[in-house]
Design a protein around this motif. Structure first.
Motif, mmCIF file in Angstrom:
data_model
loop_
_atom_site.group_PDB
_atom_site.id
_atom_site.type_symbol
_atom_site.label_atom_id
_atom_site.label_comp_id
_atom_site.label_asym_id
_atom_site.label_seq_id
_atom_site.Cartn_x
_atom_site.Cartn_y
_atom_site.Cartn_z
ATOM 1 N N ALA A 172 19.095 -11.527 28.824
ATOM 2 C CA ALA A 172 18.951 -10.092 28.569
ATOM 3 C C ALA A 172 17.486 -9.672 28.596
ATOM 4 O O ALA A 172 17.126 -8.635 29.177
ATOM 5 C CB ALA A 172 19.584 -9.741 27.225
ATOM 6 N N ARG A 173 16.614 -10.456 27.969
ATOM 7 C CA ARG A 173 15.190 -10.106 27.945
ATOM 8 C C ARG A 173 14.587 -10.184 29.345
ATOM 9 O O ARG A 173 13.751 -9.353 29.718
ATOM 10 C CB ARG A 173 14.438 -11.031 26.996
ATOM 11 C CG ARG A 173 14.744 -10.804 25.519
ATOM 12 C CD ARG A 173 13.864 -11.681 24.653
ATOM 13 N NE ARG A 173 12.457 -11.331 24.795
ATOM 14 C CZ ARG A 173 11.454 -12.112 24.413
ATOM 15 N NH1 ARG A 173 11.705 -13.298 23.888
ATOM 16 N NH2 ARG A 173 10.202 -11.719 24.568
ATOM 17 N N MET A 174 14.994 -11.169 30.122
ATOM 18 C CA MET A 174 14.454 -11.280 31.479
ATOM 19 C C MET A 174 14.916 -10.115 32.348
ATOM 20 O O MET A 174 14.138 -9.567 33.133
ATOM 21 C CB MET A 174 14.861 -12.623 32.091
ATOM 22 C CG MET A 174 14.146 -13.815 31.460
ATOM 23 S SD MET A 174 14.520 -15.388 32.261
ATOM 24 C CE MET A 174 16.229 -15.648 31.748
ATOM 25 N N ARG A 175 16.174 -9.726 32.200
ATOM 26 C CA ARG A 175 16.655 -8.577 32.974
ATOM 27 C C ARG A 175 15.931 -7.301 32.552
ATOM 28 O O ARG A 175 15.625 -6.436 33.381
ATOM 29 C CB ARG A 175 18.167 -8.419 32.788
ATOM 30 C CG ARG A 175 18.978 -9.489 33.499
ATOM 31 C CD ARG A 175 20.394 -9.014 33.783
ATOM 32 N NE ARG A 175 21.193 -10.044 34.409
ATOM 33 C CZ ARG A 175 21.122 -10.367 35.696
ATOM 34 N NH1 ARG A 175 20.263 -9.735 36.482
ATOM 35 N NH2 ARG A 175 21.899 -11.316 36.188
ATOM 36 N N ALA A 176 15.642 -7.184 31.259
ATOM 37 C CA ALA A 176 14.931 -6.002 30.774
ATOM 38 C C ALA A 176 13.530 -5.926 31.380
ATOM 39 O O ALA A 176 13.061 -4.843 31.754
ATOM 40 C CB ALA A 176 14.858 -6.029 29.249
ATOM 41 N N VAL A 177 12.852 -7.071 31.479
ATOM 42 C CA VAL A 177 11.517 -7.089 32.089
ATOM 43 C C VAL A 177 11.604 -6.724 33.565
ATOM 44 O O VAL A 177 10.809 -5.921 34.075
ATOM 45 C CB VAL A 177 10.860 -8.476 31.910
ATOM 46 C CG1 VAL A 177 9.613 -8.594 32.781
ATOM 47 C CG2 VAL A 177 10.499 -8.704 30.455
ATOM 48 N N ALA A 178 12.575 -7.296 34.276
ATOM 49 C CA ALA A 178 12.733 -6.970 35.695
ATOM 50 C C ALA A 178 13.014 -5.482 35.880
ATOM 51 O O ALA A 178 12.449 -4.833 36.772
ATOM 52 C CB ALA A 178 13.855 -7.811 36.295
ATOM 53 N N ASP A 179 13.871 -4.920 35.020
ATOM 54 C CA ASP A 179 14.180 -3.489 35.107
ATOM 55 C C ASP A 179 12.932 -2.646 34.861
ATOM 56 O O ASP A 179 12.740 -1.594 35.487
ATOM 57 C CB ASP A 179 15.263 -3.120 34.088
ATOM 58 C CG ASP A 179 16.627 -3.696 34.454
ATOM 59 O OD1 ASP A 179 16.797 -4.108 35.619
ATOM 60 O OD2 ASP A 179 17.507 -3.745 33.567
ATOM 61 N N ARG A 180 12.080 -3.095 33.930
ATOM 62 C CA ARG A 180 10.861 -2.354 33.625
ATOM 63 C C ARG A 180 9.964 -2.244 34.860
ATOM 64 O O ARG A 180 9.248 -1.263 35.038
ATOM 65 C CB ARG A 180 10.116 -3.047 32.486
ATOM 66 C CG ARG A 180 9.020 -2.206 31.842
ATOM 67 C CD ARG A 180 8.392 -2.970 30.686
ATOM 68 N NE ARG A 180 9.399 -3.483 29.768
ATOM 69 C CZ ARG A 180 9.317 -4.648 29.144
ATOM 70 N NH1 ARG A 180 8.267 -5.431 29.346
ATOM 71 N NH2 ARG A 180 10.268 -5.040 28.324
ATOM 72 N N PHE A 181 10.011 -3.266 35.712
ATOM 73 C CA PHE A 181 9.210 -3.248 36.935
ATOM 74 C C PHE A 181 9.994 -2.677 38.120
ATOM 75 O O PHE A 181 9.501 -2.677 39.251
ATOM 76 C CB PHE A 181 8.732 -4.660 37.275
ATOM 77 C CG PHE A 181 7.608 -5.152 36.406
ATOM 78 C CD1 PHE A 181 6.295 -4.795 36.672
ATOM 79 C CD2 PHE A 181 7.866 -5.958 35.309
ATOM 80 C CE1 PHE A 181 5.256 -5.244 35.874
ATOM 81 C CE2 PHE A 181 6.832 -6.414 34.501
ATOM 82 C CZ PHE A 181 5.521 -6.049 34.778
ATOM 83 N N GLY A 182 11.220 -2.221 37.870
ATOM 84 C CA GLY A 182 12.031 -1.654 38.938
ATOM 85 C C GLY A 182 12.449 -2.671 39.972
ATOM 86 O O GLY A 182 12.589 -2.346 41.162
ATOM 87 N N ALA A 183 12.684 -3.916 39.539
ATOM 88 C CA ALA A 183 13.012 -4.992 40.473
ATOM 89 C C ALA A 183 14.358 -5.613 40.116
ATOM 90 O O ALA A 183 14.667 -5.824 38.940
ATOM 91 C CB ALA A 183 11.928 -6.064 40.440
ATOM 92 N N ASP A 184 15.149 -5.888 41.124
ATOM 93 C CA ASP A 184 16.432 -6.577 40.948
ATOM 94 C C ASP A 184 16.202 -8.047 41.289
ATOM 95 O O ASP A 184 16.206 -8.440 42.457
ATOM 96 C CB ASP A 184 17.489 -5.962 41.860
ATOM 97 C CG ASP A 184 18.860 -6.605 41.663
ATOM 98 O OD1 ASP A 184 19.037 -7.296 40.642
ATOM 99 O OD2 ASP A 184 19.732 -6.427 42.535
ATOM 100 N N LEU A 185 15.961 -8.859 40.254
ATOM 101 C CA LEU A 185 15.564 -10.248 40.464
ATOM 102 C C LEU A 185 16.614 -11.206 39.924
ATOM 103 O O LEU A 185 17.271 -10.917 38.916
ATOM 104 C CB LEU A 185 14.231 -10.526 39.750
ATOM 105 C CG LEU A 185 13.032 -9.690 40.194
ATOM 106 C CD1 LEU A 185 11.826 -9.997 39.309
ATOM 107 C CD2 LEU A 185 12.700 -9.958 41.659
ATOM 108 N N PRO A 186 16.770 -12.357 40.557
ATOM 109 C CA PRO A 186 17.667 -13.379 40.003
ATOM 110 C C PRO A 186 17.087 -13.948 38.713
ATOM 111 O O PRO A 186 15.867 -14.106 38.586
ATOM 112 C CB PRO A 186 17.723 -14.444 41.101
ATOM 113 C CG PRO A 186 16.493 -14.232 41.925
ATOM 114 C CD PRO A 186 16.169 -12.774 41.840
ATOM 115 N N VAL A 187 17.950 -14.232 37.752
ATOM 116 C CA VAL A 187 17.516 -14.812 36.485
ATOM 117 C C VAL A 187 18.386 -16.022 36.180
ATOM 118 O O VAL A 187 19.534 -16.113 36.619
ATOM 119 C CB VAL A 187 17.592 -13.794 35.324
ATOM 120 C CG1 VAL A 187 16.703 -12.593 35.596
ATOM 121 C CG2 VAL A 187 19.023 -13.360 35.071
#
Length: 391
Positions: A38-53
């Protein structure tokens, strides 16, 4: 042929977010690895990026080994590294993955170099301390030694923090306040931990003996640098320069690395470090100091934004006579670290790049010319010898 996958550990932390931002700027789409999806997805969302976690126990080499592949480039910003980093680099070496990290802990860099044979056998390249600690010192040292030529036998390297703004930042005199306001709480905890660890140096263990890595406590000596009309004090620290520069320059008899963040307080800080080292070897005492430092005013504030970096290297002959000097300036230590790690990861991930297998310093791993280009991309530039500099 596709680029290698970049795997970033620690993206939710202060330094990790800077690395992530720089990776995204360069068009990379790293896989984020950590304890909380959840925290990693939140960081990716903050940068506007859809990244694998991917969730993983970062203290388990077995867990990480199941995740890593031989074609990966692993970037770790998870510290303290002696506590939390061993599993990651061990898993990378065993998997045959390239590895870079942000450690400033010399003891951990030494541990990474002990994995040299494992990494070399599997085609992995391990380069610890690939940020402000200790890329600019390796680069400045290599440039000074190259200019000095075959007569060079000794190199002294000093790390300093300055501030931008009115006046010449090269003439800025660091203060004890700068060591607090230009650093993060994590950095200060690392410094406390380093005082408790056995350090090392590169020099002859006794007169007439061949030079090698020798055990030596951190802050054992104070060394002065005279540059741009300013007399700057440093206290010795174990750095990756002790490990990497003798590989690139085998004629070296000594490598000395000093931290010059404390200005006129360097000597008192050195004495305090020596007196406190026996106490700090107690995990209970270190834990108590960590809790205390977290309660001090400004403990959780971000570093001031006007910080700058200055690194000086001086090459000398066998008699200690001056041969050459190199000075590098750059952004604050955290911005520099984020940019260097992102550049190094993207470079190592390129399909046509072949790095030297094993554990190496940045000069041996990337080559001096390539490293200088990467450092320039990260905002690290050489400055001309300033007036008022003494040999």
């Amino acid at each position: 042929m596709d680029s290698r996958r970049i795997v970033l550990l620690g993206a939710t932390g202060y330094t990790g977010q800077r690395v992530l931002r720089e990776l995204l700027k360069r068009g990379a789409e790293p896989t984020l690895v950590g304890r909380s999806r959840a925290r990693m997805r939140a960081v990716a969302d903050r940068f506007g990026a859809d990244l694998p976690v991917a969730e993983a126990d970062l203290t388990s080499a077995a867990d990480l080994s199941r995740l890593l592949e031989p074609s990966d480039v692993v970037v770790s910003t998870v510290g303290p590294f002696m506590e939390l980093g061993m599993a990651t680099v061990t898993a990378a070496a065993r998997a045959g993955a390239h590895y870079l990290d942000s450690t400033g802990e010399g003891t951990f860099a030494r541990f990474v170099f002990e994995l040299d044979s494992v990494a070399a056998a599997r085609g992995a390249t391990l380069v610890p301390a690939f940020g402000y600690d200790y890329v600019p010192g390796n680069l400045a040292g290599a440039l000074a030694l190259t200019r000095a030529g075959e007569r060079a036998r000794h190199v002294d390297i000093g790390y300093f923090i300055t501030r931008s703004g009115p006046g010449d930042p090269l003439r800025y005199r660091s203060t004890l306040r700068d060591a607090w306001t230009l650093t993060t709480g994590g950095t200060r905890q690392t410094l406390v931990g380093a005082a408790a660890e056995e350090g090392f140096a590169y020099r002859p263990p006794r007169p007439g003996a061949p030079s090698r890595l020798v055990d030596e406590r951190a802050a054992k000596r104070v060394r002065m640098f005279h540059y741009a009309g300013v007399r700057r004090a440093t206290m010795t620290v174990p750095g990756s320069e002790h490990l990497g520069l003798p590989e690139a320059f085998p004629q070296l008899e000594s490598v000395e690395v000093g931290l010059g963040w404390f200005g006129r307080w360097t000597r008192p800080v050195q004495i305090a470090a020596a007196l406190q080292a026996p106490l700090l070897r107690s995990a209970r005492v270190r834990s108590a100091l960590t809790r205390l430092s977290g309660r001090l005013p400004g403990a959780h504030r971000e570093p001031d934004r006007d910080g700058r970096s200055l690194v000086i290297a001086v090459a000398r002959d066998s008699s200690g006579r001056y041969l050459a000097r190199t000075a590098l300036t750059g952004p604050d230590p955290y911005e520099m670290t984020g940019s260097l790690l992102a550049w190094g990861a993207v470079w190592a991930a390129a399909p046509d790049v072949v790095l030297k297998p094993g554990a190496h310093g940045p000069v041996a791993a990337f080559g001096l010319d390539t490293l200088a280009l990467g450092a320039a991309e990260a905002g690290v530039h050489e400055v001309a010898d300033a007036p008022g500099s003494r040999r």
